[in-house]
Design a protein around this motif. Structure first.
Motif, PDB file in Angstrom:
ATOM      1  N   VAL A 124       0.863  -1.183   0.000  1.00 58.85           N
ATOM      2  CA  VAL A 124       0.000   0.000   0.000  1.00 58.85           C
ATOM      3  C   VAL A 124       0.896   1.229   0.000  1.00 58.85           C
ATOM      4  O   VAL A 124       1.716   1.413   0.911  1.00 58.85           O
ATOM      5  CB  VAL A 124      -0.929   0.017   1.226  1.00 58.85           C
ATOM      6  N   MET A 125       0.749   2.087  -0.999  1.00 60.10           N
ATOM      7  CA  MET A 125       1.554   3.299  -1.133  1.00 60.10           C
ATOM      8  C   MET A 125       0.841   4.441  -0.421  1.00 60.10           C
ATOM      9  O   MET A 125      -0.101   5.031  -0.956  1.00 60.10           O
ATOM     10  CB  MET A 125       1.759   3.619  -2.609  1.00 60.10           C
ATOM     11  N   MET A 126       1.283   4.771   0.773  1.00 58.81           N
ATOM     12  CA  MET A 126       0.642   5.807   1.580  1.00 58.81           C
ATOM     13  C   MET A 126       1.028   7.206   1.109  1.00 58.81           C
ATOM     14  O   MET A 126       2.157   7.444   0.665  1.00 58.81           O
ATOM     15  CB  MET A 126       1.014   5.637   3.048  1.00 58.81           C
ATOM     16  N   ASN A 127       0.087   8.119   1.260  1.00 54.07           N
ATOM     17  CA  ASN A 127       0.273   9.509   0.854  1.00 54.07           C
ATOM     18  C   ASN A 127       1.041  10.270   1.937  1.00 54.07           C
ATOM     19  O   ASN A 127       0.661  10.240   3.117  1.00 54.07           O
ATOM     20  CB  ASN A 127      -1.105  10.143   0.637  1.00 54.07           C
ATOM     21  N   THR A 128       2.113  10.958   1.556  1.00 57.73           N
ATOM     22  CA  THR A 128       2.934  11.678   2.533  1.00 57.73           C
ATOM     23  C   THR A 128       2.221  12.892   3.130  1.00 57.73           C
ATOM     24  O   THR A 128       2.721  13.491   4.078  1.00 57.73           O
ATOM     25  CB  THR A 128       4.250  12.148   1.895  1.00 57.73           C
ATOM     26  N   GLY A 129       1.053  13.231   2.586  1.00 59.48           N
ATOM     27  CA  GLY A 129       0.291  14.341   3.143  1.00 59.48           C
ATOM     28  C   GLY A 129      -0.721  13.918   4.192  1.00 59.48           C
ATOM     29  O   GLY A 129      -1.453  14.760   4.729  1.00 59.48           O
ATOM     30  N   PHE A 130      -0.760  12.630   4.528  1.00 55.65           N
ATOM     31  CA  PHE A 130      -1.731  12.132   5.497  1.00 55.65           C
ATOM     32  C   PHE A 130      -1.521  12.727   6.888  1.00 55.65           C
ATOM     33  O   PHE A 130      -0.396  12.952   7.327  1.00 55.65           O
ATOM     34  CB  PHE A 130      -1.617  10.613   5.636  1.00 55.65           C
ATOM     35  N   GLY A 131      -2.650  12.934   7.586  1.00 54.77           N
ATOM     36  CA  GLY A 131      -2.622  13.178   9.012  1.00 54.77           C
ATOM     37  C   GLY A 131      -2.714  11.846   9.748  1.00 54.77           C
ATOM     38  O   GLY A 131      -2.933  10.790   9.132  1.00 54.77           O
ATOM     39  N   ILE A 132      -2.577  11.875  11.071  1.00 51.92           N
ATOM     40  CA  ILE A 132      -2.537  10.638  11.856  1.00 51.92           C
ATOM     41  C   ILE A 132      -3.822   9.827  11.694  1.00 51.92           C
ATOM     42  O   ILE A 132      -3.789   8.614  11.451  1.00 51.92           O
ATOM     43  CB  ILE A 132      -2.285  10.956  13.340  1.00 51.92           C
ATOM     44  N   THR A 133      -4.980  10.486  11.817  1.00 54.79           N
ATOM     45  CA  THR A 133      -6.255   9.765  11.751  1.00 54.79           C
ATOM     46  C   THR A 133      -6.457   9.122  10.388  1.00 54.79           C
ATOM     47  O   THR A 133      -6.822   7.944  10.284  1.00 54.79           O
ATOM     48  CB  THR A 133      -7.416  10.715  12.065  1.00 54.79           C
ATOM     49  N   GLN A 134      -6.208   9.888   9.331  1.00 51.68           N
ATOM     50  CA  GLN A 134      -6.387   9.364   7.980  1.00 51.68           C
ATOM     51  C   GLN A 134      -5.444   8.192   7.720  1.00 51.68           C
ATOM     52  O   GLN A 134      -5.828   7.160   7.161  1.00 51.68           O
ATOM     53  CB  GLN A 134      -6.137  10.492   6.976  1.00 51.68           C
ATOM     54  N   PHE A 135      -4.186   8.331   8.145  1.00 53.87           N
ATOM     55  CA  PHE A 135      -3.192   7.275   7.964  1.00 53.87           C
ATOM     56  C   PHE A 135      -3.636   5.995   8.666  1.00 53.87           C
ATOM     57  O   PHE A 135      -3.599   4.894   8.102  1.00 53.87           O
ATOM     58  CB  PHE A 135      -1.857   7.754   8.514  1.00 53.87           C
ATOM     59  N   ALA A 136      -4.071   6.126   9.913  1.00 48.65           N
ATOM     60  CA  ALA A 136      -4.468   4.952  10.690  1.00 48.65           C
ATOM     61  C   ALA A 136      -5.717   4.297  10.104  1.00 48.65           C
ATOM     62  O   ALA A 136      -5.826   3.059  10.069  1.00 48.65           O
ATOM     63  CB  ALA A 136      -4.713   5.358  12.146  1.00 48.65           C
ATOM     64  N   GLU A 137      -6.666   5.093   9.621  1.00 43.92           N
ATOM     65  CA  GLU A 137      -7.895   4.536   9.054  1.00 43.92           C
ATOM     66  C   GLU A 137      -7.612   3.761   7.774  1.00 43.92           C
ATOM     67  O   GLU A 137      -8.178   2.685   7.545  1.00 43.92           O
ATOM     68  CB  GLU A 137      -8.903   5.658   8.793  1.00 43.92           C
ATOM     69  N   VAL A 138      -6.733   4.302   6.911  1.00 46.82           N
ATOM     70  CA  VAL A 138      -6.381   3.591   5.682  1.00 46.82           C
ATOM     71  C   VAL A 138      -5.647   2.298   6.009  1.00 46.82           C
ATOM     72  O   VAL A 138      -5.908   1.240   5.421  1.00 46.82           O
ATOM     73  CB  VAL A 138      -5.534   4.480   4.754  1.00 46.82           C
ATOM     74  N   ALA A 139      -4.718   2.344   6.978  1.00 45.00           N
ATOM     75  CA  ALA A 139      -3.964   1.152   7.358  1.00 45.00           C
ATOM     76  C   ALA A 139      -4.897   0.065   7.895  1.00 45.00           C
ATOM     77  O   ALA A 139      -4.728  -1.125   7.589  1.00 45.00           O
ATOM     78  CB  ALA A 139      -2.916   1.510   8.409  1.00 45.00           C
ATOM     79  N   GLU A 140      -5.893   0.457   8.667  1.00 50.99           N
ATOM     80  CA  GLU A 140      -6.846  -0.524   9.201  1.00 50.99           C
ATOM     81  C   GLU A 140      -7.704  -1.100   8.077  1.00 50.99           C
ATOM     82  O   GLU A 140      -7.933  -2.313   8.013  1.00 50.99           O
ATOM     83  CB  GLU A 140      -7.728   0.137  10.261  1.00 50.99           C
ATOM     84  N   ARG A 141      -8.182  -0.233   7.186  1.00 45.76           N
ATOM     85  CA  ARG A 141      -9.024  -0.709   6.083  1.00 45.76           C
ATOM     86  C   ARG A 141      -8.287  -1.691   5.187  1.00 45.76           C
ATOM     87  O   ARG A 141      -8.843  -2.685   4.726  1.00 45.76           O
ATOM     88  CB  ARG A 141      -9.506   0.490   5.258  1.00 45.76           C
ATOM     89  N   GLU A 142      -7.004  -1.408   4.931  1.00 46.32           N
ATOM     90  CA  GLU A 142      -6.222  -2.247   4.020  1.00 46.32           C
ATOM     91  C   GLU A 142      -5.593  -3.453   4.713  1.00 46.32           C
ATOM     92  O   GLU A 142      -4.909  -4.244   4.078  1.00 46.32           O
ATOM     93  CB  GLU A 142      -5.128  -1.406   3.355  1.00 46.32           C
ATOM     94  N   LYS A 143      -5.818  -3.571   6.042  1.00 44.86           N
ATOM     95  CA  LYS A 143      -5.299  -4.713   6.819  1.00 44.86           C
ATOM     96  C   LYS A 143      -3.777  -4.807   6.737  1.00 44.86           C
ATOM     97  O   LYS A 143      -3.195  -5.863   6.460  1.00 44.86           O
ATOM     98  CB  LYS A 143      -5.946  -6.021   6.362  1.00 44.86           C
ATOM     99  N   VAL A 144      -3.123  -3.669   6.998  1.00 41.96           N
ATOM    100  CA  VAL A 144      -1.662  -3.579   6.927  1.00 41.96           C
ATOM    101  C   VAL A 144      -1.024  -4.408   8.046  1.00 41.96           C
ATOM    102  O   VAL A 144      -1.395  -4.282   9.214  1.00 41.96           O
ATOM    103  CB  VAL A 144      -1.218  -2.106   7.013  1.00 41.96           C
ATOM    104  N   GLY A 145      -0.026  -5.236   7.659  1.00 42.03           N
ATOM    105  CA  GLY A 145       0.629  -6.106   8.621  1.00 42.03           C
ATOM    106  C   GLY A 145       2.053  -5.708   8.956  1.00 42.03           C
ATOM    107  O   GLY A 145       2.692  -6.327   9.816  1.00 42.03           O
TER     108      GLY A 145
END
Length: 542
Positions: A124-145
């Motif tokens: 998953v290629m995360m956006n460097t402009g993410f805030g903490i909440t957005q980053f954590a929500e995307v990581a949870e949705r994508e089931k990041v391990g």
């Protein structure tokens, strides 16, 4: 059942595909076994990993990536990504697991992209402009391990569960205890190639997220059509030097990176954009191709002839621009400054490359997104899903090409008509067949019974000499239902009044397109790819 028309299109696409790949030296028809091997490798590893292995075989000692830490070769990239792949598998990650990376543009990001494919892990290629909440929500949705990250994003990484494996991809200071760094892994890890997975785990590229939480767009095995869509209309260098200023986590940066790797080019990367430092790098590194977003080129042009004149840009033959709308005024300014070298690429994370405008087309019709490359087909539909074939009639733009979209990771998909996928944009074709984008299909407002597209007003105001940047949106209005509000960044040493701005629009457009409100601001909210984040502009009473 496949129609005769579809069959003809498919045959034509394949013939054209082979021709373009042959002309660029990417296919040797006299060695078909190599073509088959490359295709199978792409299916198992995905694009970046497959190109990294190919590069290690064909260009081992040639320079591959130049960043703030220096230059590594294609052989280095291959070995170091092997070491990272073996390390990830050694951390207990099973093939098919999901890992995420949040990193600036540098060698570590490319190594991570290649290693994920070699290890059979979905990245998953995360956006460097993410805030903490957005980053954590995307990581949870994508089931990041597992998470790989630059040191500056440590606060974001800390928001994820503590049991997740972590690796630092770029270090400015001292590494936290117990967290391995990519430099250590590259130096001490096992550089032998891991066993290839049976199939590519794929990659998730996030949409721009200008209207909410970004959606994840899946991309799996490498399609040869992806390269052809770019090569058909853009003259990439071969074994030369390209600079990619666009973020690699964005579809344009990712796609152009892949083509450059396939051609054996050296790729110049910088972690942050600075207008004059970019121009200096173009000169010092003798860059032949620059990939950027319109906001970056706007700032480079604004440096002016006194600053630009200090640098030798004679090697620069191609500027590829994408990521957000290119106004006619900026289109002309770029070519007046750097010469007729501009290529305006239009597409999206979902539909890949839809069309590309070449320099002559941009001179004839500034701001156009040009024509569809080979295998890409464009159609306009009206609000009742009926196809529009007349010229200069605005409609909803749909695209079909050889790079199929696999759907969003949340199970949703884009609207499809007759096999063509919606871009979400409005467009029109002029009498020469050139495509123009005229805003999002959901941006249209109705003001006093009249349909208004804010992008038309934005493009007009962008031409005003006292305007440095501009955004136009619709806001609620008790009398007209909706009215236009313009947010204007003044040009240096300019002091336009709201009346000046309104008068300029009134001179050129219908009265109902004149903004009722003009708000002067210091800057506009844009994401890392240059797209305007309209939801951050105030719509309430001023």
């Amino acid at each position: 059942m496949v129609s005769l028309g579809d069959l003809r299109e498919s045959v034509s696409d394949v013939v054209g595909l082979v021709r373009v790949l042959r002309d660029h030296g990417l296919v040797e028809l006299s060695r078909p076994q190599h073509v088959v091997l490359a295709a199978k490798r792409g299916e198992r590893l995905g694009p970046i990993a497959a190109l990294t292995v190919n590069g290690g075989e064909k260009f081992a000692d040639d320079p591959c990536v130049t960043d703030e830490h220096g230059t590594i070769t294609y052989g280095d990239l291959d070995r170091q990504s092997n070491a990272l792949a073996n390390t990830l598998l050694g951390m207990g990650l099973a093939r098919g697991s999901v890992i995420a990376v949040i990193a600036r543009d540098h060698r570590g990001l490319l190594i991570t992209m290649a290693a994920a494919g070699k290890a059979g892990l979905r990245l998953v290629m995360m956006n460097t402009g993410f805030g903490i909440t957005q980053f954590a929500e995307v990581a949870e949705r994508e089931k990041v391990g597992a998470i790989l990250y630059d040191e500056e994003f440590g606060e974001l990484a800390a928001a994820l569960p503590t049991h997740l494996p972590r690796i630092l991809t770029w270090l400015d200071g001292q590494a936290p205890q117990g967290i391995p760094t990519l430099d250590e892994i590259a130096e001490t890890g096992d550089p032998t190639a891991p066993a290839e997975p049976d199939s590519a785990a794929g990659m998730v590229i996030l949409t721009s997220g200008t209207t909410g939480l970004p959606k994840g767009a899946r991309r799996g095995a490498m399609s040869p059509f992806a390269s052809v869509l770019l090569l058909d209309r853009i003259p990439f260098p071969r074994k030369g030097t390209s600079m990619i200023a666009s973020p690699l986590f964005h579809a344009t940066g990712f796609a152009t990176c892949g083509v450059n790797l396939a051609l054996g080019n050296r790729i110049v990367l910088r972690r942050r954009f600075d207008a004059e430092q970019t121009v200096a790098a173009l000169s010092a590194e003798r860059v032949e191709m620059l990939v950027a977003v319109p906001t970056m080129l706007h700032r480079m042009v604004a440096l002016g002839p006194d600053v630009l004149g200090k640098y030798d840009l004679s090697a620069l033959k191609v500027i590829v621009i994408a990521g957000s709308a290119l106004s006619p005024a900026l289109s002309e300014a770029i070519q007046d400054t750097f010469g007729d070298v501009l290529y305006n690429l239009y597409g999206s994370t979902e539909v890949a490359i839809a069309s590309i405008a070449q320099p002559a087309e941009l001179r004839a019709a500034p701001g156009t997104v040009g024509r569809a490359p080979i295998s890409s087909r464009l159609r306009l539909y009206d609000a009742d899903d009926k196809r529009i074939t007349a010229t200069n009639v605005r409609g909803r733009l749909f695209v079909k090409n050889g790079v199929p979209f696999e759907g969003y990771t949340d199970g949703r998909n884009k609207a499809i008509i007759d096999g063509y996928m919606s871009t979400g944009d409005m467009g029109r074709f002029d009498t020469d067949g050139l495509l123009f984008i005229e805003g999002r299909d959901d941006d249209m407002i109705v003001s006093g019974g009249e349909n208004v597209y804010p992008l038309e007003v934005e493009n007009l105001l962008a031409e005003h000499p006292a305007v440095d940047d501009v955004a136009v949106i619709g806001v609620p209005d008790d009398e007209f239902g909706t009215r236009l509000r313009a947010f204007v960044v003044r040009a240096d040493h300019a002091e336009p009044t709201p009346e000046d701005i309104k008068a300029h629009v009134k001179t050129h457009l219908a009265r109902y397109k004149v903004p009722r409100d003009v708000v002067f601001v210091d800057d506009l909210p844009r994401n890392p790819t240059g797209k305007l984040v309209r939801r951050q502009l105030p719509t309430g009473p001023l």
